[in-house]
Design an enzyme around this catalytic site. Sequence first.
Site, mmCIF file in Angstrom:
data_model
loop_
_atom_site.group_PDB
_atom_site.id
_atom_site.type_symbol
_atom_site.label_atom_id
_atom_site.label_comp_id
_atom_site.label_asym_id
_atom_site.label_seq_id
_atom_site.Cartn_x
_atom_site.Cartn_y
_atom_site.Cartn_z
ATOM 1 C CB SER A 66 14.271 17.173 12.406
ATOM 2 O OG SER A 66 14.825 18.258 11.706
ATOM 3 C CG LEU A 104 6.017 27.809 20.366
ATOM 4 C CD1 LEU A 104 5.250 28.271 21.601
ATOM 5 C CD2 LEU A 104 7.508 28.149 20.503
ATOM 6 C CB CYS A 163 12.403 24.287 24.748
ATOM 7 S SG CYS A 163 11.678 23.897 26.362
ATOM 8 C CG LEU A 164 11.946 27.318 20.435
ATOM 9 C CD1 LEU A 164 11.191 28.589 20.043
ATOM 10 C CD2 LEU A 164 11.888 26.307 19.307
ATOM 11 C CG LEU A 216 28.010 16.959 -8.040
ATOM 12 C CD1 LEU A 216 28.942 17.700 -7.094
ATOM 13 C CD2 LEU A 216 26.996 16.153 -7.235
ATOM 14 C CD GLU A 241 14.346 24.167 16.418
ATOM 15 O OE1 GLU A 241 15.360 24.465 17.062
ATOM 16 O OE2 GLU A 241 14.007 22.995 16.175
ATOM 17 N N GLY A 242 13.254 29.945 14.373
ATOM 18 C CA GLY A 242 13.735 31.313 14.220
ATOM 19 C C GLY A 242 14.147 31.607 12.799
ATOM 20 C CB THR A 243 12.634 33.669 10.109
ATOM 21 O OG1 THR A 243 12.511 34.919 10.819
ATOM 22 C CG2 THR A 243 11.315 32.919 10.144
#
Length: 395
Positions: free
Chosen positions: A102, A142, A249-250, A349, A374-376
Amino acid sequence: MSAGTLPSFDPRDPLGLDDLLDPEDLAVRDTMRQWAADRVLPHVADWFERGEVPGIRELARELGSLGALGMSLTGYGCAGASPIQYGLACLELEAADSGIRSLMSVQGSLSMYAIHRFGSEEQKQQWLPRMASGEVIGCFGLTEPDHGSDPAGMRTYAKRDGSDWVLTGRKMWITNGSVAGVAVVWAHTDEGIRGFVVPTDAPGFSAPDIKHKWSLRASVTSELVLDEVRLPADAVLPEVTGLRGPLSCLGHARYGIIWGSMGAARSAFESALDYAREREQFGRPIGGFQLTQAKLADMALELHKGILLAHHLGRRMEAGRLRPEQVSFGKLNNVREAIEICRTSRTILGANGISLEYPVMRHATNLESVLTYEGTVEMHQLVLGKALTGIDAFR
């Protein structure tokens, strides 16, 4: 070709996807993998547990020295890497931790990309070389406290005052916010939604960190507060008006997530595979039991289909043929499958799966954020639903 001349089966690359990479691609991948192994993996469990990343500015400078910041952009000190190379870098960094990927993504695919694509030549010269080197960290404002999936409803407003702009509002869940030297902030104006390049030392700007996160803990996440921040006329991004700016941009950042999520999935899968070979129960390795092998086989299918999908979309981007709906396709599928791979790995595990001695639970909790930022899921489903039916179900 006879059976004797076939390449051996590689459990970590069962489809032979490395054949899709040229020597330069492999060099980028191996460089990023080695950097992550040296600089992130020895420390990231401690960072995650503490909820902070000491020396994050130094990490940014190191990523800059590797050409990883704004690496898909050209000029201004940027590497001009191919979409595949950028994707491979995202995959390798997220295999270490989603928070580190990120850091790179927000720097390059959001804040630098916005300036590179929509900024003036003066803005590009002022900011991009220093951002590419990691000298200056950027953030992208944003999302707001009350407006996430519907950015058109944002309340941040910029008004003219003589030749200046005055910005007032709040942004939320902003990666890199409190360590950024520059913020790209989107706001309503009388002319429509505009983007502004905001130095973070401007009077009225503050970026308090968001505490009590249980995901992306090895990442700086902040609120941006703009209290009548006064900016000169040339702070506005001149080449775009409306939501087309931030959404483009996204789209670029979501492409990186398509690759990055597979890095987290790969890390979890390889941990489960190694564990299944070594952990013994009932007198034999658990990897010898049918149910465990079924889990490993299903995870390998989804992991490498996801990487193959990322490759395909990367080639489309390289050819200038990648549509936003296809980015939604990739982001929706790969993050969802990555979470399922982490959850299944955790079952292999057993109790050790919740320990930070292994990366599985850390990746699983990180991906819960990646799933919705950045979008659900729902927004990407509706993007695809509209594309499939021709009917807009957003409103």
